[in-house]
Design a protein around this motif. Sequence first.
Motif, mmCIF file in Angstrom:
data_model
loop_
_atom_site.group_PDB
_atom_site.id
_atom_site.type_symbol
_atom_site.label_atom_id
_atom_site.label_comp_id
_atom_site.label_asym_id
_atom_site.label_seq_id
_atom_site.Cartn_x
_atom_site.Cartn_y
_atom_site.Cartn_z
ATOM 1 N N MET A 151 -35.387 -24.519 -29.603
ATOM 2 C CA MET A 151 -34.932 -23.595 -28.591
ATOM 3 C C MET A 151 -35.847 -22.375 -28.602
ATOM 4 S SD MET A 151 -31.448 -21.318 -28.304
ATOM 5 C CE MET A 151 -30.298 -22.620 -28.169
ATOM 6 N N ALA A 152 -36.347 -22.011 -27.448
ATOM 7 C CA ALA A 152 -37.214 -20.836 -27.317
ATOM 8 C C ALA A 152 -36.367 -19.567 -27.274
ATOM 9 C CB ALA A 152 -38.043 -20.951 -26.047
ATOM 10 N N ILE A 153 -36.903 -18.511 -27.855
ATOM 11 C CA ILE A 153 -36.228 -17.212 -27.821
ATOM 12 C C ILE A 153 -36.900 -16.357 -26.753
ATOM 13 C CG2 ILE A 153 -35.750 -15.107 -29.107
ATOM 14 C CD1 ILE A 153 -35.707 -16.819 -31.643
ATOM 15 N N ASN A 154 -36.118 -15.877 -25.815
ATOM 16 C CA ASN A 154 -36.626 -15.014 -24.758
ATOM 17 C C ASN A 154 -36.341 -13.569 -25.122
ATOM 18 O OD1 ASN A 154 -37.443 -17.185 -23.122
ATOM 19 N ND2 ASN A 154 -35.344 -17.464 -22.458
ATOM 20 N N ASP B 261 -39.035 -8.983 -19.101
ATOM 21 C CA ASP B 261 -39.432 -9.965 -20.108
ATOM 22 C C ASP B 261 -40.801 -9.576 -20.669
ATOM 23 O OD1 ASP B 261 -41.371 -10.827 -18.255
ATOM 24 O OD2 ASP B 261 -40.201 -12.583 -17.651
ATOM 25 N N VAL B 262 -41.325 -10.371 -21.606
ATOM 26 C CA VAL B 262 -42.586 -10.024 -22.259
ATOM 27 C C VAL B 262 -43.768 -9.994 -21.300
ATOM 28 C CG1 VAL B 262 -41.878 -10.780 -24.555
ATOM 29 C CG2 VAL B 262 -42.945 -12.410 -23.006
ATOM 30 N N ALA B 263 -43.657 -10.669 -20.166
ATOM 31 C CA ALA B 263 -44.713 -10.649 -19.154
ATOM 32 C C ALA B 263 -44.596 -9.433 -18.234
ATOM 33 C CB ALA B 263 -44.673 -11.929 -18.324
ATOM 34 N N GLY B 264 -43.519 -8.652 -18.395
ATOM 35 C CA GLY B 264 -43.314 -7.473 -17.545
ATOM 36 C C GLY B 264 -42.546 -7.755 -16.275
ATOM 37 N N THR B 265 -42.054 -8.991 -16.123
ATOM 38 C CA THR B 265 -41.288 -9.355 -14.927
ATOM 39 C C THR B 265 -39.902 -8.719 -14.987
ATOM 40 O OG1 THR B 265 -42.459 -11.466 -14.815
ATOM 41 C CG2 THR B 265 -40.380 -11.307 -13.592
#
Length: 70
Positions: A1-4, A55-59
């Motif tokens: 499972m990925a952590i967002n 999010d980490v991409a800045g979205t």
Amino acid sequence: MAINTIQVQPFTGSVTEWNNFAAAQHGFTAFHRLEWSDVITRVHRNEVLALAARDVAGTLRGALLLARLK
């Protein structure tokens, strides 16, 4: 499972970014527009804090206006 990872910080984007994000949400009304914070400040003299969740991409993933009531 990925952590967002999401960071919540004061909103520093454009009015257009906020309003486009808000308009895309279910249940959107004019009260969700960023300009509404100006009305609250000017008419009611309440302090308003605009927050953004990104999010980490800045979205932009979330937006919240908080008003300090007197």
